[in-house]
Design a protein around this motif. Structure first.
Motif, short mmCIF file in Angstrom:
data_model
loop_
_atom_site.label_atom_id
_atom_site.label_comp_id
_atom_site.label_asym_id
_atom_site.label_seq_id
_atom_site.Cartn_x
_atom_site.Cartn_y
_atom_site.Cartn_z
N TRP A 1 -9.03 26.18 2.38
CA TRP A 1 -9.21 25.88 1.54
C TRP A 1 -9.71 26.30 -0.02
O TRP A 1 -9.44 25.82 -1.36
CB TRP A 1 -9.92 24.45 1.31
N LEU A 2 -11.06 26.52 0.20
CA LEU A 2 -11.69 26.84 -1.08
C LEU A 2 -11.78 28.41 -1.96
O LEU A 2 -10.91 28.16 -2.74
CB LEU A 2 -12.96 27.14 -0.52
N TRP A 3 -11.61 29.37 -1.49
CA TRP A 3 -10.68 30.67 -1.67
C TRP A 3 -9.81 29.77 -2.59
O TRP A 3 -9.44 31.07 -4.15
CB TRP A 3 -11.07 31.51 -0.98
N GLU A 4 -8.65 29.48 -2.45
CA GLU A 4 -7.59 29.32 -3.53
C GLU A 4 -7.57 28.50 -4.43
O GLU A 4 -6.97 28.82 -5.64
CB GLU A 4 -6.30 28.41 -2.03
N ARG A 5 -8.85 27.90 -5.00
CA ARG A 5 -9.29 27.17 -6.10
C ARG A 5 -9.93 27.76 -6.68
O ARG A 5 -10.05 27.89 -7.65
CB ARG A 5 -10.25 25.61 -5.14
N LEU A 6 -11.05 28.37 -5.57
CA LEU A 6 -12.05 29.72 -6.94
C LEU A 6 -11.51 31.13 -7.39
O LEU A 6 -11.63 31.66 -8.44
CB LEU A 6 -13.03 30.12 -5.92
N PRO B 1 -7.46 31.87 -7.91
CA PRO B 1 -5.85 31.62 -7.76
C PRO B 1 -5.32 32.66 -6.97
O PRO B 1 -5.68 33.59 -8.87
CB PRO B 1 -5.45 30.65 -8.41
N THR C 1 -18.42 24.87 -2.01
CA THR C 1 -17.49 23.94 -2.10
C THR C 1 -18.31 22.93 -3.38
O THR C 1 -17.34 21.99 -3.57
CB THR C 1 -17.57 23.35 -0.83
N CYS D 1 -15.70 22.57 -6.57
CA CYS D 1 -14.08 22.14 -6.56
C CYS D 1 -14.23 20.34 -5.51
O CYS D 1 -12.91 20.65 -5.49
CB CYS D 1 -13.84 23.27 -5.67
N TRP D 2 -15.62 19.99 -5.40
CA TRP D 2 -15.41 18.83 -4.83
C TRP D 2 -16.52 17.50 -5.00
O TRP D 2 -17.31 17.83 -5.20
CB TRP D 2 -15.91 18.58 -3.45
N GLU E 1 -9.82 18.72 3.42
CA GLU E 1 -10.43 17.47 2.76
C GLU E 1 -10.49 16.07 3.45
O GLU E 1 -11.03 15.46 2.97
CB GLU E 1 -8.70 17.61 1.45
#
Length: 300
Positions: free
Chosen positions: A20-25, A27, A104, A107-108, A152
Protein backbone atom coordinates in the motif's frame (compact mmCIF):
# COMPACT_ATOMS: atom_id res chain seq x y z
CA UNK A 1 14.31 -3.40 -8.45
CA UNK A 2 11.91 -5.81 -6.78
CA UNK A 3 10.11 -5.06 -3.53
CA UNK A 4 10.26 -7.80 -0.91
CA UNK A 5 7.50 -8.20 1.67
CA UNK A 6 6.80 -11.15 3.95
CA UNK A 7 3.48 -12.93 3.47
CA UNK A 8 2.39 -15.93 5.53
CA UNK A 9 -0.74 -18.05 5.29
CA UNK A 10 -2.86 -14.93 5.78
CA UNK A 11 -2.33 -11.32 4.82
CA UNK A 12 -1.16 -9.25 7.78
CA UNK A 13 -1.52 -5.49 8.20
CA UNK A 14 2.12 -4.70 9.00
CA UNK A 15 3.47 -6.70 6.06
CA UNK A 16 0.75 -5.62 3.62
CA UNK A 17 1.56 -1.98 4.38
CA UNK A 18 4.50 -2.45 2.02
CA UNK A 19 2.23 -2.92 -0.99
CA UNK A 20 0.00 0.00 0.00
CA UNK A 21 2.65 2.52 1.07
CA UNK A 22 5.40 2.14 -1.51
CA UNK A 23 2.92 2.22 -4.40
CA UNK A 24 2.03 5.72 -3.23
CA UNK A 25 5.49 7.01 -2.32
CA UNK A 26 7.44 5.33 -5.14
CA UNK A 27 5.01 4.89 -8.06
CA UNK A 28 6.58 3.01 -10.97
CA UNK A 29 9.76 2.37 -8.97
CA UNK A 30 9.56 -1.42 -8.78
CA UNK A 31 9.69 -4.27 -11.28
CA UNK A 32 10.54 -7.98 -11.08
CA UNK A 33 14.31 -7.59 -11.41
CA UNK A 34 15.59 -9.66 -8.47
CA UNK A 35 19.18 -8.49 -8.89
CA UNK A 36 18.13 -5.58 -6.63
CA UNK A 37 15.82 -6.16 -3.67
CA UNK A 38 14.05 -3.39 -1.76
CA UNK A 39 13.56 -4.15 1.94
CA UNK A 40 11.05 -1.82 3.58
CA UNK A 41 8.63 -2.55 6.42
CA UNK A 42 9.12 -5.61 8.59
CA UNK A 43 11.61 -7.83 10.43
CA UNK A 44 12.97 -8.98 7.09
CA UNK A 45 16.75 -8.61 7.41
CA UNK A 46 17.34 -12.32 6.89
CA UNK A 47 20.57 -14.21 6.30
CA UNK A 48 19.20 -16.33 3.46
CA UNK A 49 18.99 -13.83 0.61
CA UNK A 50 21.15 -14.51 -2.44
CA UNK A 51 24.57 -13.11 -1.44
CA UNK A 52 25.07 -11.74 -4.97
CA UNK A 53 21.81 -9.81 -4.90
CA UNK A 54 21.95 -6.11 -4.03
CA UNK A 55 19.84 -5.43 -0.93
CA UNK A 56 18.44 -1.90 -0.45
CA UNK A 57 17.37 -1.41 3.18
CA UNK A 58 14.77 1.28 3.83
CA UNK A 59 13.54 1.02 7.40
CA UNK A 60 13.59 -2.76 7.93
CA UNK A 61 14.57 -4.43 11.18
CA UNK A 62 16.27 -7.57 12.39
CA UNK A 63 13.80 -9.78 14.25
CA UNK A 64 15.85 -12.83 15.17
CA UNK A 65 13.91 -15.15 12.87
CA UNK A 66 17.18 -16.17 11.17
CA UNK A 67 20.82 -15.56 12.00
CA UNK A 68 21.92 -11.97 11.35
CA UNK A 69 22.88 -11.36 7.73
CA UNK A 70 26.53 -10.88 6.83
CA UNK A 71 26.75 -7.25 5.77
CA UNK A 72 29.02 -6.70 2.77
CA UNK A 73 29.17 -4.49 -0.31
CA UNK A 74 25.87 -5.87 -1.59
CA UNK A 75 23.98 -4.23 1.26
CA UNK A 76 23.00 -0.55 0.98
CA UNK A 77 21.43 1.10 4.02
CA UNK A 78 19.31 4.24 3.96
CA UNK A 79 17.98 3.64 7.46
CA UNK A 80 16.92 0.80 9.76
CA UNK A 81 14.13 0.34 12.28
CA UNK A 82 16.07 0.81 15.50
CA UNK A 83 19.27 0.87 17.48
CA UNK A 84 19.28 -2.87 18.17
CA UNK A 85 19.17 -3.64 14.46
CA UNK A 86 22.08 -1.26 13.82
CA UNK A 87 24.07 -2.85 16.66
CA UNK A 88 23.47 -6.44 15.53
CA UNK A 89 24.34 -5.62 11.92
CA UNK A 90 27.44 -3.66 12.95
CA UNK A 91 26.44 -0.45 11.17
CA UNK A 92 26.58 3.14 12.41
CA UNK A 93 23.80 3.88 14.99
CA UNK A 94 22.88 7.02 13.02
CA UNK A 95 21.06 4.70 10.60
CA UNK A 96 18.51 3.89 13.34
CA UNK A 97 15.77 6.33 12.32
CA UNK A 98 12.67 4.21 12.85
CA UNK A 99 10.19 1.84 11.24
CA UNK A 100 9.37 3.03 7.72
CA UNK A 101 5.68 2.53 8.46
CA UNK A 102 5.93 6.00 10.01
CA UNK A 103 5.83 7.29 6.42
CA UNK A 104 2.12 6.45 6.45
CA UNK A 105 1.82 10.00 7.82
CA UNK A 106 2.52 11.21 4.27
CA UNK A 107 -0.30 9.20 2.71
CA UNK A 108 -3.14 9.09 5.23
CA UNK A 109 -5.17 11.85 6.90
CA UNK A 110 -6.35 10.35 10.17
CA UNK A 111 -7.96 13.62 11.27
CA UNK A 112 -10.48 13.42 8.43
CA UNK A 113 -11.95 10.20 9.88
CA UNK A 114 -14.75 10.63 12.42
CA UNK A 115 -14.04 9.12 15.84
CA UNK A 116 -16.52 6.31 16.55
CA UNK A 117 -14.84 3.93 19.00
CA UNK A 118 -13.60 4.74 22.52
CA UNK A 119 -11.18 1.77 22.43
CA UNK A 120 -10.25 -0.74 19.74
CA UNK A 121 -8.22 -3.94 20.05
CA UNK A 122 -5.86 -5.41 17.43
CA UNK A 123 -4.42 -8.90 18.06
CA UNK A 124 -1.25 -10.24 16.46
CA UNK A 125 -2.31 -11.91 13.22
CA UNK A 126 -1.41 -15.36 14.59
CA UNK A 127 -3.57 -14.66 17.64
CA UNK A 128 -6.34 -13.62 15.26
CA UNK A 129 -5.94 -16.95 13.43
CA UNK A 130 -6.00 -19.17 16.51
CA UNK A 131 -7.95 -17.12 19.01
CA UNK A 132 -11.50 -15.85 19.49
CA UNK A 133 -10.66 -12.18 19.89
CA UNK A 134 -13.72 -10.94 18.07
CA UNK A 135 -15.89 -12.69 20.68
CA UNK A 136 -13.60 -11.57 23.55
CA UNK A 137 -13.90 -7.96 22.39
CA UNK A 138 -17.66 -8.27 22.08
CA UNK A 139 -17.87 -9.56 25.67
CA UNK A 140 -15.53 -6.77 26.86
CA UNK A 141 -17.46 -4.05 25.03
CA UNK A 142 -14.44 -3.12 22.92
CA UNK A 143 -14.25 -2.62 19.15
CA UNK A 144 -12.35 -5.36 17.30
CA UNK A 145 -9.90 -4.69 14.44
CA UNK A 146 -8.63 -7.73 12.56
CA UNK A 147 -5.04 -7.34 11.23
CA UNK A 148 -6.00 -9.56 8.29
CA UNK A 149 -8.38 -6.92 6.93
CA UNK A 150 -7.30 -4.68 4.04
CA UNK A 151 -4.77 -1.97 4.84
CA UNK A 152 -7.23 0.87 4.21
CA UNK A 153 -9.90 -0.73 6.40
CA UNK A 154 -7.43 -1.12 9.28
CA UNK A 155 -6.20 2.47 8.81
CA UNK A 156 -9.78 3.72 8.85
CA UNK A 157 -10.65 1.77 12.00
CA UNK A 158 -7.48 2.96 13.79
CA UNK A 159 -8.25 6.55 12.82
CA UNK A 160 -11.84 6.18 14.05
CA UNK A 161 -10.61 5.09 17.50
CA UNK A 162 -9.83 7.31 20.47
CA UNK A 163 -7.40 4.66 21.76
CA UNK A 164 -5.83 1.47 20.40
CA UNK A 165 -4.87 -1.61 22.43
CA UNK A 166 -2.68 -3.83 20.28
CA UNK A 167 -0.68 -7.03 20.37
CA UNK A 168 0.26 -6.33 16.74
CA UNK A 169 3.38 -4.17 16.66
CA UNK A 170 2.32 -2.24 13.58
CA UNK A 171 -1.01 -1.56 15.22
CA UNK A 172 0.95 0.54 17.72
CA UNK A 173 3.52 1.88 15.22
CA UNK A 174 0.83 3.23 12.89
CA UNK A 175 -1.34 4.48 15.74
CA UNK A 176 1.69 6.33 17.09
CA UNK A 177 2.52 7.79 13.68
CA UNK A 178 -1.09 8.97 13.25
CA UNK A 179 -1.15 10.30 16.85
CA UNK A 180 -3.78 7.87 18.13
CA UNK A 181 -2.90 6.91 21.75
CA UNK A 182 -2.12 3.22 22.19
CA UNK A 183 -1.36 0.52 24.73
CA UNK A 184 0.91 -2.39 23.86
CA UNK A 185 -0.04 -5.96 24.71
CA UNK A 186 3.00 -8.13 25.38
CA UNK A 187 3.01 -10.70 22.53
CA UNK A 188 2.16 -14.22 23.64
CA UNK A 189 4.92 -15.64 21.40
CA UNK A 190 8.39 -14.92 22.84
CA UNK A 191 9.95 -14.53 19.39
CA UNK A 192 7.67 -11.56 18.64
CA UNK A 193 8.85 -9.37 21.53
CA UNK A 194 12.39 -8.12 20.84
CA UNK A 195 11.43 -6.19 17.70
CA UNK A 196 9.18 -3.88 19.72
CA UNK A 197 12.14 -2.58 21.71
CA UNK A 198 14.05 -2.04 18.47
CA UNK A 199 11.34 0.24 17.05
CA UNK A 200 10.91 2.08 20.35
CA UNK A 201 14.66 2.74 20.68
CA UNK A 202 14.67 4.96 17.59
CA UNK A 203 12.02 7.21 19.18
CA UNK A 204 13.54 7.14 22.71
CA UNK A 205 10.31 5.51 23.83
CA UNK A 206 9.76 3.14 26.76
CA UNK A 207 6.90 0.74 26.15
CA UNK A 208 4.59 -0.01 29.07
CA UNK A 209 3.55 -3.55 28.11
CA UNK A 210 0.46 -5.28 29.50
CA UNK A 211 0.24 -9.10 29.57
CA UNK A 212 -3.15 -10.37 28.58
CA UNK A 213 -2.99 -14.12 27.92
CA UNK A 214 -4.73 -16.30 25.31
CA UNK A 215 -8.41 -15.95 24.48
CA UNK A 216 -9.36 -19.62 24.10
CA UNK A 217 -8.12 -23.21 24.43
CA UNK A 218 -6.67 -23.38 20.91
CA UNK A 219 -4.61 -20.23 21.42
CA UNK A 220 -3.48 -21.42 24.85
CA UNK A 221 -2.41 -24.78 23.46
CA UNK A 222 -0.58 -23.16 20.55
CA UNK A 223 1.25 -20.88 23.00
CA UNK A 224 2.27 -23.65 25.43
CA UNK A 225 3.81 -26.14 23.00
CA UNK A 226 6.88 -25.61 20.77
CA UNK A 227 5.95 -23.79 17.57
CA UNK A 228 5.75 -25.98 14.45
CA UNK A 229 6.04 -29.15 16.54
CA UNK A 230 3.75 -32.09 15.75
CA UNK A 231 1.46 -31.20 18.65
CA UNK A 232 1.36 -27.49 17.66
CA UNK A 233 0.40 -28.39 14.10
CA UNK A 234 -2.27 -30.78 15.41
CA UNK A 235 -3.78 -28.11 17.66
CA UNK A 236 -3.86 -25.44 14.97
CA UNK A 237 -5.04 -27.84 12.23
CA UNK A 238 -7.94 -29.02 14.39
CA UNK A 239 -8.81 -25.50 15.53
CA UNK A 240 -12.37 -25.49 14.21
CA UNK A 241 -13.16 -28.88 15.71
CA UNK A 242 -11.77 -27.87 19.10
CA UNK A 243 -13.82 -24.66 19.05
CA UNK A 244 -16.94 -26.63 18.17
CA UNK A 245 -16.37 -29.06 21.04
CA UNK A 246 -15.77 -26.22 23.53
CA UNK A 247 -18.58 -24.04 22.25
CA UNK A 248 -15.98 -21.43 21.25
CA UNK A 249 -15.39 -20.83 24.96
CA UNK A 250 -13.54 -17.60 25.74
CA UNK A 251 -11.55 -17.29 28.96
CA UNK A 252 -13.42 -14.94 31.28
CA UNK A 253 -10.16 -13.85 32.94
CA UNK A 254 -8.84 -12.65 29.57
CA UNK A 255 -12.00 -10.64 28.93
CA UNK A 256 -11.65 -8.96 32.35
CA UNK A 257 -7.95 -8.26 31.76
CA UNK A 258 -8.75 -6.72 28.37
CA UNK A 259 -11.31 -4.47 30.02
CA UNK A 260 -8.79 -3.35 32.69
CA UNK A 261 -6.11 -2.64 30.08
CA UNK A 262 -8.58 -0.68 27.95
CA UNK A 263 -9.23 1.66 30.89
CA UNK A 264 -5.56 2.60 31.22
CA UNK A 265 -4.26 5.80 29.57
CA UNK A 266 -2.64 5.41 26.16
CA UNK A 267 0.96 6.05 25.21
CA UNK A 268 2.49 8.18 22.46
CA UNK A 269 6.06 8.95 21.48
CA UNK A 270 6.90 12.64 21.72
CA UNK A 271 5.68 14.84 18.88
CA UNK A 272 9.25 16.00 18.33
CA UNK A 273 10.59 12.44 17.99
CA UNK A 274 7.88 11.44 15.53
CA UNK A 275 8.15 14.57 13.39
CA UNK A 276 11.95 14.34 13.30
CA UNK A 277 11.86 10.65 12.31
CA UNK A 278 9.30 11.35 9.60
CA UNK A 279 11.29 14.28 8.19
CA UNK A 280 14.51 12.26 8.13
CA UNK A 281 12.72 9.43 6.31
CA UNK A 282 11.42 11.89 3.71
CA UNK A 283 14.98 13.12 3.13
CA UNK A 284 16.13 9.52 2.69
CA UNK A 285 13.23 8.95 0.29
CA UNK A 286 14.45 11.85 -1.85
CA UNK A 287 17.99 10.48 -1.72
CA UNK A 288 16.78 7.05 -2.79
CA UNK A 289 14.95 8.53 -5.78
CA UNK A 290 17.97 10.60 -6.78
CA UNK A 291 20.40 7.70 -6.39
CA UNK A 292 18.41 5.37 -8.60
CA UNK A 293 17.42 7.97 -11.17
CA UNK A 294 21.15 8.61 -11.67
CA UNK A 295 21.87 4.89 -11.95
CA UNK A 296 19.06 4.48 -14.46
CA UNK A 297 20.30 7.44 -16.49
CA UNK A 298 23.90 6.17 -16.50
CA UNK A 299 22.71 2.76 -17.70
CA UNK A 300 21.03 4.26 -20.79
Amino acid sequence: MKMFAYRGKHENFGDELNHWLWERLLPGFFDDDESQLFLGIGSILYDNFDPNMQKIVFGSGYGGYTNPPKVDGNWTFYFVRGKKTAEILGIDPSYAIGDSGILTRSCWDAKSVEKRYPVSFIPHYESAMHGSWDKACDLAGIHYIDPRWSVEKVLTEISASHKIVSEAMHGCIISDALRVPWRAIRPIALENRAKWYDWASALDLEIDFDPIGPSNLVEAGAAWVPKNSYLWKNITFRRRRILQLTGNYVFGSTVKTLQRVAEKPGQLSSEEATVNAHNRMLRELDRLKQDFSRKTASAL
